[in-house]
Scaffold this active site. Sequence first.
Site, PDB file in Angstrom:
ATOM      1  N   GLU A   1     -21.910  21.215   8.304  1.00  0.00           N
ATOM      2  CA  GLU A   1     -21.721  19.886   9.223  1.00  0.00           C
ATOM      3  C   GLU A   1     -22.827  19.800  10.302  1.00  0.00           C
ATOM      4  O   GLU A   1     -23.552  18.723  10.616  1.00  0.00           O
ATOM      5  CB  GLU A   1     -20.491  19.675   9.791  1.00  0.00           C
ATOM      6  CG  GLU A   1     -20.220  18.245  10.362  1.00  0.00           C
ATOM      7  CD  GLU A   1     -20.565  18.084  11.806  1.00  0.00           C
ATOM      8  OE1 GLU A   1     -20.183  16.954  12.227  1.00  0.00           O
ATOM      9  OE2 GLU A   1     -20.831  19.128  12.538  1.00  0.00           O
TER      10      GLU A   1
ATOM     11  N   ASP B   1     -18.734  25.487  10.101  1.00  0.00           N
ATOM     12  CA  ASP B   1     -19.916  26.183  10.859  1.00  0.00           C
ATOM     13  C   ASP B   1     -19.876  25.671  12.353  1.00  0.00           C
ATOM     14  O   ASP B   1     -19.171  24.751  12.764  1.00  0.00           O
ATOM     15  CB  ASP B   1     -20.948  25.650  10.278  1.00  0.00           C
ATOM     16  CG  ASP B   1     -21.166  24.102  10.222  1.00  0.00           C
ATOM     17  OD1 ASP B   1     -20.172  23.190   9.957  1.00  0.00           O
ATOM     18  OD2 ASP B   1     -22.441  23.654  10.426  1.00  0.00           O
TER      19      ASP B   1
END
Length: 495
Positions: free
Chosen positions: A153, A86
């Site tokens: 994350e 991400d």
Amino acid sequence: MKRFSKENLVPLSALTPKPLWQHFQTLCDIPRPSKHEAVLIKEITDWCGKNNINARQDEVGNLILSKPASKGKQDALPVVLQSHLDMVSQKTNESSHDFFTDSIIPQVQGDWVKATGTTLGADNGIGVAAILAVLGDATLVHGPIEALLTVDEEAGMSGAAGLAGDVLAGKVLLNLDTEEEGELYVGCAGGVDVNAHFQLQLEAAQDDCLAYEIKISGLQGGHSGIEIHKPLANGNQLLARLLESCLQQGTKILQVSGGTLRNAICRDAGATILIAAGTENSALQALNKLSEAMAVEFSGYETHLDITIEEVAAPAKVWCHEFSQKVVAALLACPHGVRRMSDQFDGVVETSNNLATLVQSETELTICCLPRSLMDSARDAQVAAIRAVFELAGARVEVMNAYPGWAPIKESPIMTLMQRVHGQCFGEPAKIQVIHAGLECGILGATYPHWQMISFGPMIRGAHSPDERVSISSVQKFWQYLLASLGTLADVKAL
């Protein structure tokens, strides 16, 4: 999904190393904000199927890939390469970019690659691209490789936290999520979310009043960990100072907003205020005077700071005076920035807090902070201070999503090996560092305590802001170092 024609896309594949940049172009093409990595995961899984690379997802969505050792290297120490899928979603005020549907548009500017009005996603897309390039190259010499590509994350590290302890066989973890060339990271800060919730206390607005909207924009923003030591202005703090001036003038407050992400320093903030008719000249004069003073304060760093005050339609309700005083006082008292520098590592922040976001609904105002520290006890002390500020003001405070730091180990076999490789590649040792940001190593190391871990990456600047950019020449060195490290580890059976 909105795509862009090839003539509008910078040909990143013309850069070297070509396979890495080709994969990074794919990461730019496919939207991947936190918690929305599914389309990218399918793209990578399909690519793995075409290239005979084993791919599977675990229960929380992490993508786990594996590649057998090169011929004759089957007994080498198995290595885990790790990055997150991400990216942080930040854009300029002028950008109409939709992070859920639109591709990132990269530009090459000299030695830098940056995006067009948005974050680039080099954090941590370059790491992901490097891992895929390694897996796709049949000519490389290496031992057994597993790749751990985590989800979420940037918004809570739920991917790393949910990883089971029996899915990876590796003995060494190479994390590719740091942003300084020539440095090896052996520790990181832990963090936790602190959210203060105020129930709105409203009263009817007087009829003979004028409403104005305050807007703060043009700030640089940035990563609330690795850039928290810089003299960056925080839009929420500036807004609190303006609101305090409003209260001194008898001005009412209706609404506030500021920031977008817990891990980004606030770039934009705003408020709607109500001024009694006949007093608007003095009230606006005081606000303009303070705005000019703040612009001078930050003139050396925030050259694009812009504070505007424009008349808007009058509201039906405003905050009660006592409630306004408590909220503004809490915002002024809430710590932001560096609390303490490390005693063990020169120039490294030990403990900090980011006054991250102000979000107001019809019934509630929520203020989000992200305190970090290399030491869990210092992090908890910072949490206690923040909690005290907001509870004294009448808020309900929740502490959630805590993640541990990665305790620094100054000497280890993997660090010695990586230092030797760095010297062979570049003629000098790397600088051993810890980072004031939340690497997933702290969480992963708790699940796999036998791992030896180290982190490195290319030079990235402006992470978590629309000014994010990555150095092309640094990516070349990063790639050279990664391949040399894997080649050296291919001859190692134990550390």
